[in-house]
Design a protein around this motif. Sequence first.
Motif, PDB file in Angstrom:
ATOM      1  N   ARG A  20      -3.891 -12.480  32.644  1.00 53.79           N
ATOM      2  CA  ARG A  20      -4.339 -13.765  33.140  1.00 53.79           C
ATOM      3  C   ARG A  20      -5.276 -14.399  32.056  1.00 53.79           C
ATOM      4  N   MET A  21      -5.545 -13.627  31.091  1.00 52.65           N
ATOM      5  CA  MET A  21      -6.646 -14.058  29.949  1.00 52.65           C
ATOM      6  C   MET A  21      -5.902 -13.796  28.588  1.00 52.65           C
ATOM      7  N   PRO A  22      -4.839 -14.520  28.197  1.00 52.32           N
ATOM      8  CA  PRO A  22      -4.187 -14.315  26.863  1.00 52.32           C
ATOM      9  C   PRO A  22      -5.238 -14.485  25.580  1.00 52.32           C
ATOM     10  N   GLY A  23      -5.056 -13.736  24.785  1.00 53.08           N
ATOM     11  CA  GLY A  23      -5.863 -14.126  23.618  1.00 53.08           C
ATOM     12  C   GLY A  23      -7.362 -13.360  23.758  1.00 53.08           C
ATOM     13  N   VAL A  24      -7.631 -12.725  24.715  1.00 47.85           N
ATOM     14  CA  VAL A  24      -8.872 -11.959  25.007  1.00 47.85           C
ATOM     15  C   VAL A  24      -8.829 -10.329  24.700  1.00 47.85           C
ATOM     16  N   THR A  25      -9.561  -9.948  23.942  1.00 47.91           N
ATOM     17  CA  THR A  25      -9.458  -8.559  23.524  1.00 47.91           C
ATOM     18  C   THR A  25     -10.707  -7.797  24.246  1.00 47.91           C
ATOM     19  N   VAL A  26     -10.413  -6.851  25.033  1.00 49.32           N
ATOM     20  CA  VAL A  26     -11.481  -6.193  25.891  1.00 49.32           C
ATOM     21  C   VAL A  26     -11.624  -4.555  25.536  1.00 49.32           C
ATOM     22  N   GLU A  27     -12.746  -4.301  25.201  1.00 50.50           N
ATOM     23  CA  GLU A  27     -12.715  -2.780  24.806  1.00 50.50           C
ATOM     24  C   GLU A  27     -13.798  -2.307  26.252  1.00 50.50           C
ATOM     25  N   ALA A  28     -13.251  -1.213  26.802  1.00 45.11           N
ATOM     26  CA  ALA A  28     -14.021  -0.484  27.881  1.00 45.11           C
ATOM     27  C   ALA A  28     -14.758   0.669  27.555  1.00 45.11           C
ATOM     28  N   VAL A  29     -16.208   0.670  28.265  1.00 47.72           N
ATOM     29  CA  VAL A  29     -16.884   1.711  28.122  1.00 47.72           C
ATOM     30  C   VAL A  29     -16.943   2.338  29.865  1.00 47.72           C
TER      31      VAL A  29
END
Length: 519
Positions: free
Chosen positions: A398-407
Amino acid sequence: MEARLDAAAVRRWADLAVAALENARERIDAANVFPVADSDTGTNMLLTLTAARRAVDDAEDDAAGALHDLARGALLAARGNSGIILSELLRGLAVGAERATRADGPSGHLAGLDAAGVAIALRTGAGAARAAVARPAPGTILTAADAAASAAERAAADSGATAAGVVREAVAGARTAVLGSPDELDVLAHHGVLDAGAFGLTLVLAALRDALTDPATRDAAASAVDLPDDLAASGGRRDAGTLHPGHLVSAGEADGAFEVMYVVEAETDGGDLADGLRARLRAVGESVVVVGGDGVWQAHVHTDTPAAALEAAEGAGLRQVCVRSLLVSPGDVGVVAGVRSPGLLADAAGTGAVVLARTDRPWTPSELVRVLEDTGRDRIVTVLRSDSVATLRRSLHRMPGVTVEAVVVPDDLHVVAALTAREESLGQHGDEARALEDMRAAVAALRWCDLDVRTADVAAGLTGLGEPGDVGLAMVLVGGGVPADDLATCRAHLEARPGLDVVELFSGRDDTVLRVGLL
């Protein structure tokens, strides 16, 4: 045949309004100085209305039903003062539309609103929005809504009035209020700008006017709102000597360190709940708005004590509890953190993270996507428990173009460790990639335990933690029911270790648990 505000027109309106706000978002953000100069009014109105449009059923054939869909979508997605007030305007419009269609008889719901019905809806919306704000200020979106409703009522009194003509006059009324806003609110005069929220509302009303006008007969001049693109006031900036002594609004100063928003769910009388919650929030902060009804409300407050804002709900069911700092600007990379302990909301948000508070239920994909959007960044680091990360990953489409890194963290102490490591790393190195590595390293290095003082031997439990690591830091998260003697025992045991700094944090949770971590 006269164009009425029917369900199809509601959908056209929402589409046109989203497009108008998208086009003007950056300009509205740049002029946002009230109640806080945080440059997000355009973004908040756009996000609110975009979610509202998604909530409208394209098969709905009832104007009031389509407006209710629009209002509920806006209510649940409302951002900031401007978004939450806009959502209540839409709810009031829906209530007014329902009244008007009932007055039209059995077929009224399909025929849509005529000139009189539109005027009723606009007046109901303006009244609902004003009633939702604990301390309304002049020269704002509320003033523009009132002016639009009054102009609509005058136009509807004409025997030949049409729905489109009524809305055209409403736009003119709102425009006049926007142009006069610096004369009513000194913070606007000081900065030489028009009110951002009122400007945004005028665009939304202009979109309604265009939705009721045949595109074949609509000309560009008639579609304009005739307001300065840069929202500059005609008189420019005014110095302190020209301001009104009775206004005394501090330009750009935050009226609380944090913005807190949450959804309330309760089976109770709406007026009593909203009025009571509004009063309790007013005791702990400013910019208080409570909107909604039919079992669901949204609350907004600027406060120095986020935990107290949650307590104001007095045990009602809460969800979508979001906290962000009004004083700390986020960096190039956004940060989202999830915590269970209300007492940590201020500390976590104080780092610049957007914080989502865990209530009595797991976070939904919509809640997680919301806080990602609230960062305003397309590169984001999340600090969440593993179950929430899994939910989030199923939602990122639902958020194209968003990069998420998870901690990934197991507990609130690890959230504190990760956010602290990020601040220290960026302070020393200024490198986001290095900061992410350091966050993960801090989480991995933290040795921790939960000690329920009702059953556990505190000294023995702390001995079992072993020696501190290279940082030489002990963090103690203290439950609200921990006796002072047990806390003193814990503190003495930790302080007896050479070179160990001890930091005590209070969870705000009603338990008897000491959560202790060593780094």
